[in-house]
Each structure stands twice: as structure tokens, then as C-alpha cells.
Design an enzyme around this catalytic site. Structure first.
Site, PDB file in Angstrom:
ATOM      1  CB  CYS A   1      -0.969   0.036   1.188  1.00 31.54           C
ATOM      2  SG  CYS A   1      -2.274   1.069   0.907  1.00 31.54           S
TER       3      CYS A   1
ATOM      4  CB  CYS B   1      -1.687   4.805   3.497  1.00 31.10           C
ATOM      5  SG  CYS B   1      -1.812   3.207   3.850  1.00 31.10           S
TER       6      CYS B   1
ATOM      7  CE  LYS C   1      -7.512  -1.747   4.337  1.00 32.21           C
ATOM      8  NZ  LYS C   1      -6.013  -1.395   4.015  1.00 32.21           N
TER       9      LYS C   1
ATOM     10  NE  ARG D   1      -6.818   4.376   9.335  1.00 34.81           N
ATOM     11  CZ  ARG D   1      -7.768   4.640   8.949  1.00 34.81           C
ATOM     12  NH1 ARG D   1      -8.465   5.522   9.486  1.00 34.81           N
ATOM     13  NH2 ARG D   1      -8.549   3.904   8.166  1.00 34.81           N
TER      14      ARG D   1
ATOM     15  NE  ARG E   1      -6.563   5.234   4.437  1.00 33.56           N
ATOM     16  CZ  ARG E   1      -5.741   5.349   5.626  1.00 33.56           C
ATOM     17  NH1 ARG E   1      -6.203   4.529   6.659  1.00 33.56           N
ATOM     18  NH2 ARG E   1      -4.428   5.770   5.528  1.00 33.56           N
TER      19      ARG E   1
ATOM     20  CD  GLU F   1     -14.201  -4.293  -4.659  1.00 37.81           C
ATOM     21  OE1 GLU F   1     -13.162  -4.483  -5.091  1.00 37.81           O
ATOM     22  OE2 GLU F   1     -13.970  -2.779  -4.351  1.00 37.81           O
TER      23      GLU F   1
ATOM     24  CE  LYS G   1      -6.793  -4.474   7.568  1.00 35.97           C
ATOM     25  NZ  LYS G   1      -5.499  -3.852   7.163  1.00 35.97           N
TER      26      LYS G   1
ATOM     27  CB  SER H   1      -4.822  -2.328  15.167  1.00 38.01           C
ATOM     28  OG  SER H   1      -5.752  -1.598  14.542  1.00 38.01           O
TER      29      SER H   1
ATOM     30  CE1 TYR I   1      -0.743  -6.287  14.231  1.00 39.18           C
ATOM     31  CE2 TYR I   1      -3.194  -6.208  14.233  1.00 39.18           C
ATOM     32  CZ  TYR I   1      -1.860  -5.755  13.804  1.00 39.18           C
ATOM     33  OH  TYR I   1      -1.925  -4.841  12.788  1.00 39.18           O
TER      34      TYR I   1
HETATM   35 ZN   LIG Z   1      -3.114   2.030   2.752  1.00 41.91          ZN
END
Ligand SMILES: [Zn+2]
Length: 362
Positions: free
Chosen positions: A120, A122, A234, A244, A256, A272, A287, A313, A352
């Protein structure tokens, strides 16, 4: 046969019986452990909102990767925190990019580990969006004023403040994430990562046509055996909040929603996924995981590709926070959350909890 002939509790009587008839089993080889790599040396900085998760310099990432591998977890996915950001995401596709450096080091030191590379832009863009940002033409200040009638000097001042405020809001609204130009950077990033030793390319940007663009670029670079795990469905989600902070990738303006999916739409999610399958994805992902278990189940039913889900997260942070307060049993809820994702149909779980869950399962 109904009660009293049928008694479902018969098979729940002992742990051994329950284990014999269990329908869903978790094993460490379903897990992928996400890691955040940062510049420097000897750095191991805990993410405030994700206790137990760290920003790691390359040398520390190698140590962490070794531990992950020794616990029977077969794979890690790498995210990068570059030292510099710009408007073309140079850090994402540069040969000496932070993930490229980490990939080379881990490949050398922990050869058996499967390396996934999140693709990605970002984290590498100064504005924090997942594609190239193009400002669209703002209206004039006069138009922004909306024909305010001005009489007294005080009114004039107020009117001016209003004009400035409106112009500022318009400037923030007047931008576009340019799809097709972003594909070139995503493709370039993918080739660079694969050359650095990343085994599986995992695009997470949600631009249209990225899987096809990446497949073409990989093939042209001779990387025909590098598979693509597409973040196919996503969703734009509040559950990404702590990430983030971990990846320093919050958008500086806007959100987004113009590229990530609307959480209300499961039929669109299937479209998708279909698009990514047709473009050449080898594996697909949903996700976040727990708020979208129905999407995972629907995707399992409909598609025959290996299916992954990302326990994100915010899912992790909620469990950790509640456990720290003594409100839930940490290990029990951790395992139950992973089991729910597995039961919904995901055979690969990015989490995680990979290390902690693997310890319990071994
Ligand atoms: Zn991104």
C-alpha cells in the site's frame, strides 16, 4: 429422534469426548504475524494502543521473526515506517526501502519463514492516503462566500471569517484519489518487494484493477511464481484506529470511504472478490475479521481460493483493554476470537495474537 432418545449433552460429558467431536481446530500454521519495521538500530518501541506490539528496527525484526518461526508460526507480514514521506510514496518502492531492507535481512537469517509484504502507499505518502491525491478545482472565494450580504464593518469581518472557513472546508473536500496512476506505483512496489525476497505480495489499497496491474508487472519482471494475496474485501472500519498509530498512516484529511468498502455491503464484497479472482489473485482476504464473519462465511461458500482474514488492531486492542481491566479472561477470549474466524471459514488468520496463541496450542 428427539429427547429423551437424543441427548446432546452425552458428547459433552468429558474433555476427551468434547475433543473427539470438536468441529474446528486451530493450529499455529494458520497464523500470520504482522510486524512494523522502522529505521534505526536496536529499536523496539511499543505501540501505545497495542500493548505487546512494537515498531522494530531491522535487527530487532530479525530477532522477532526468528521467535515467530520457532513457535511454529509459518509466516509474517511486513509493514514499513519510512524515515521520509512524499507525494509519490518513494519509500514504498525504493530498493533500499525499509521493508525491502527487512525482507533481505529476514530472508537471510530466517530462511524458512514465509514473508508476506503488505502493498500500500499510505504509510509512505505525506498525506496518508492509499493512492495518488489530485486536488480538484476549488470554487472561487466569492462563490464559497455563497453571496453573503455585507452591511456593517462587524458583519464584514464575520462574513470574511465565514468565507475563509468555507474555502478551507472546500479545499479539503476537493480532492480525488487517482485510481489508474496509483496502480503504477503499486505495481512498482510489488516488483521491488518480490525482488527483495518477499514471497507473497499482499495489496491492501483497494484501488480498482490493482491485482491485474501487479500480476502483469510481476510477470514482466520474471517473477511468475510470486503469488498475490489480495485484501479483496477490505472495509472502511473504525477498527483500524490503533494500526494507524502503529504504522503512522492516518490520512491527513478526509477519510478512506472513496476506496475502502462500505460495511453495509456484502453483495458488493462478493463483486470485489470476484474482480480480484478474475484479475489473477491466488488467495483472497476479508478485513476486518470479527465484525465481518458473515462476509468470511459467504466468501468461503462462494470461492475456492485459500481464504484469509485479518484480525485487525482494534479487535486486538479491545480484548487487551478489557483484559487489562480484569473484565474478561484474556487467553480465553483470544482463543475464542481466533476460533470464530476459523469457524467462519478462514484458513489463514493474520493476527497480533499469532505468537501467544501458538504458545498455547503447542
Ligand atoms: Zn493504505
Amino acid at each position: 429422534m428427539a429427547f429423551p432418545v437424543t441427548r446432546l449433552r452425552r458428547l459433552r460429558r468429558t474433555a476427551e469426548l468434547r475433543n473427539m467431536v470438536t468441529e474446528t481446530r486451530l493450529t499455529p500454521d494458520a497464523f500470520v504475524y504482522p510486524m512494523f519495521v522502522c529505521p534505526g538500530e536496536g529499536i523496539r518501541k511499543e505501540v501505545r494502543s497495542m500493548p505487546g506490539v512494537f515498531n522494530l528496527s531491522v535487527d530487532e525484526a530479525v530477532k522477532e521473526a526468528r521467535e515467530v518461526h520457532s513457535l511454529g508460526v509459518p509466516s509474517v507480514i511486513l509493514f514499513g515506517l519510512p524515515d521520509k514521506k512524499d507525494d509519490v510514496a518513494t519509500g514504498a518502492w525504493a530498493d533500499d526501502g525499509i521493508v525491502q531492507q527487512a525482507a533481505r535481512a529476514i530472508r537471510r537469517e530466517v530462511p524458512g519463514l514465509v514473508l508476506m509484504g503488505d502493498v500500500c502507499l499510505c504509510e509512505y505518502m505525506s498525506h496518508g492516503h492509499c493512492g495518488i491525491v489530485k486536488p480538484t478545482l476549488p470554487r472561487s472565494l466569492g462563490a464559497a462566500a455563497g453571496g453573503t450580504i455585507v452591511s456593517s464593518p462587524e458583519d464584514k469581518e464575520k462574513a470574511f471569517d465565514k468565507v475563509v472557513e468555507r474555502a478551507r472546508r472546500q479545499a479539503e473536500q476537493n480532492y480525488e484519489i487517482v485510481n489508474d496512476a496509483s496502480l503504477e506505483l503499486l505495481a512498482r512496489t510489488s516488483v521491488s518487494l518480490a525482488k527483495a525476497g518477499i514471497d507473497i505480495i499482499a495489496p491492501s489499497d483497494m484501488m480498482d484493477g490493482r491485482v491485474a496491474a501487479i500480476r502483469k508487472a510481476l510477470d514482466e519482471a520474471g517473477l511468475i511464481n510470486t503469488p498475490i494475496l489480495s485484501y479483496a474485501a477490505k472495509f472502511a472500519s473504525g477498527f483500524y484506529g490503533p494500526f494507524r498509530e502503529a504504522a503512522d498512516s492516518a490520512p491527513q484529511f478526509g477519510d478512506r470511504r472513496s476506496y475502502q468498502m462500505d460495511g453495509a455491503n456484502i453483495r458488493e464484497a462478493m463483486r470485489e472478490i470476484t474482480a480480484d479472482v478474475e484479475e489473477g489473485a491466488d488467495m483472497i482476504m476479508v478485513k476486518p475479521a470479527m465484525p465481518y464473519l458473515d462476509v468470511i462465511a459467504a466468501a468461503r461458500e462462494r470461492f475456492d481460493l485459500p481464504l484469509a482474514a485479518y484480525q485487525v488492531s482494534g479487535e486486538y486492542a479491545m480484548i487487551e483493554a478489557a483484559a487489562q481491566n480484569g473484565w474478561i479472561e484474556r487467553e480465553r477470549v483470544m482463543m475464542e476470537s481466533l476460533l470464530s474466524i476459523r469457524r467462519a471459514g478462514a484458513s489463514i488468520i493474520l493476527t497480533y495474537y499469532a505468537k501467544d496463541a501458538a504458545k498455547i496450542l503447542s
